[in-house]
Structures are given as C-alpha cells and as structure tokens.
Design an enzyme around this catalytic site. Structure first.
Site, PDB file in Angstrom:
ATOM      1  N   HIS A  57       0.705  -1.098   0.062  1.00 22.71           N
ATOM      2  CA  HIS A  57      -0.028  -0.083   0.073  1.00 22.71           C
ATOM      3  C   HIS A  57       0.820   1.278   0.108  1.00 22.71           C
ATOM      4  CE1 HIS A  57      -3.781  -1.971   1.856  1.00 22.71           C
ATOM      5  NE2 HIS A  57      -3.284  -2.841   0.958  1.00 22.71           N
ATOM      6  N   GLU A  59       1.071   3.817   2.002  1.00 22.19           N
ATOM      7  CA  GLU A  59       1.679   4.088   3.455  1.00 22.19           C
ATOM      8  C   GLU A  59       2.924   3.090   3.573  1.00 22.19           C
ATOM      9  OE1 GLU A  59      -2.962   4.390   3.940  1.00 22.19           O
ATOM     10  OE2 GLU A  59      -1.493   3.204   2.584  1.00 22.19           O
ATOM     11  N   CYS A  87      -5.745   1.651   6.315  1.00 19.96           N
ATOM     12  CA  CYS A  87      -6.581   0.406   6.460  1.00 19.96           C
ATOM     13  C   CYS A  87      -5.856  -0.142   7.763  1.00 19.96           C
ATOM     14  CB  CYS A  87      -6.376  -0.532   5.423  1.00 19.96           C
ATOM     15  SG  CYS A  87      -4.801  -1.214   5.349  1.00 19.96           S
ATOM     16  N   CYS A  90      -2.035  -0.569   7.662  1.00 21.27           N
ATOM     17  CA  CYS A  90      -1.389   0.437   7.397  1.00 21.27           C
ATOM     18  C   CYS A  90      -1.211   1.309   8.790  1.00 21.27           C
ATOM     19  CB  CYS A  90      -1.957   1.407   6.166  1.00 21.27           C
ATOM     20  SG  CYS A  90      -1.528   0.676   4.828  1.00 21.27           S
TER      21      CYS A  90
END
Length: 170
Positions: A57, A59, A87, A90
């Site tokens: 992701h 992040e 999420c 993360c």
C-alpha cells in the site's frame, strides 16, 4: 471543522499526484508522502498488483523508503499525508513506526481504521499515540477514487459483454 495550512494542502496535492501514478499502473489510486521538518522525505503509491504484494500500500511504501532514508524504522516527528484513510494494516504500521501525525483525504467506508470503520489510533492497545486529521482535500481525493472505480466497473462490464458475444477483448 479542521482548518489546514497551505503547506498541508501542498503536501496533499502531491499525494494526489502520486495517486495518479498508481492509477496509470492499474492500481487503486492512493498516494502518500511523509514529511519531516517541512520537507518530503519519502513518497509512495499503491503497488500491490504490480508487486504481487498485498502489503504494498502507499503508506507501507512510504514507511519503507523513509526507514531507509533516515536509517531508522522509528519515524519520530513526521507527518504522513495520504489520499485515503489508512486500513488496519497501514494503521498498525504507522503506529509501530511512531509517525506523529496522520492526515488523510477521503474516508474508507469499507476498511478505514482511523475512525470510520474502527479506530486503531484511539485503541487501548495502541502503544503510541498519533494525531489523526481527516478531510484534507476530501472532495478531490474521493472523486479520484470514484472515477477510477467507475471506469473499472465499465471496463469489466465491457469485458463480460465481449465474452458473451464470443469475442476476445482488445
């Protein structure tokens, strides 16, 4: 409602720009930048599909790069700007890396872990506390994501129609 600085807006605009790179690669358009002392120290965008890595992701990309840049996984006194609410994965990584402030654009109505679906940042289990600020350039962030998913649904529908007609796509 929170008033954001012009510098905050500048960093989120850069995250939106990075999200467009993800979209160009066929990824969900999420971009992120990590800032320390007013300077960007790491940038990233979603790469899960291209990297065949569920953890890639935006992040996480930023945390990995920043750790290398600062030669430390603890990213003290930093601010993360991300176009979509983190999420649970993360959020956990952001807490573990000690990011001080998280600023996000659009809420994630399915998996948001910064207050929308659940709030890991306000959990008793959190061993580090971060300031979370939501809604920076929310309209722009949300519209970027909505346009992507609208286009993707249209493409999937066209593929199904072609298969139905016995044609191969493209």
């Amino acid at each position: 409602m929170k008033t954001f600085s012009e510098q905050d807006k500048q960093f989120m605009r850069r995250a939106i720009e990075l999200a467009s790179f993800a979209e160009q690669e066929g990824e969900v358009p999420v971009g992120a930048v990590l800032v320390k002392e007013g300077k960007i120290i790491a940038e990233g965008w979603n790469r899960s599909i291209g990297d065949n890595d569920a953890t890639a992701h935006a992040e996480i990309q930023v945390l990995r790069k920043a750790g290398q840049e600062l030669e430390n996984y603890r990213l003290l006194d930093t601010t993360l700007y991300v176009t979509l609410e983190p999420c649970p994965m993360c959020a956990g990584a952001l807490l573990h890396s000690r990011v001080k402030r998280i600023v996000y654009g659009a809420p994630d109505l399915k998996a948001g872990a910064a207050g929308t679906v659940l709030d890991l940042f306000d959990s008793q289990a959190a061993y580090h506390y971060a300031v979370v600020e939501a809604g920076l350039l929310e309209t722009e962030c949300r519209e970027q994501l909505q346009a992507f998913f609208k286009r993707r649904r249209k493409e999937k529908k066209a593929e199904k129609q072609q298969k139905k007609l016995g044609q191969s796509p493209g």
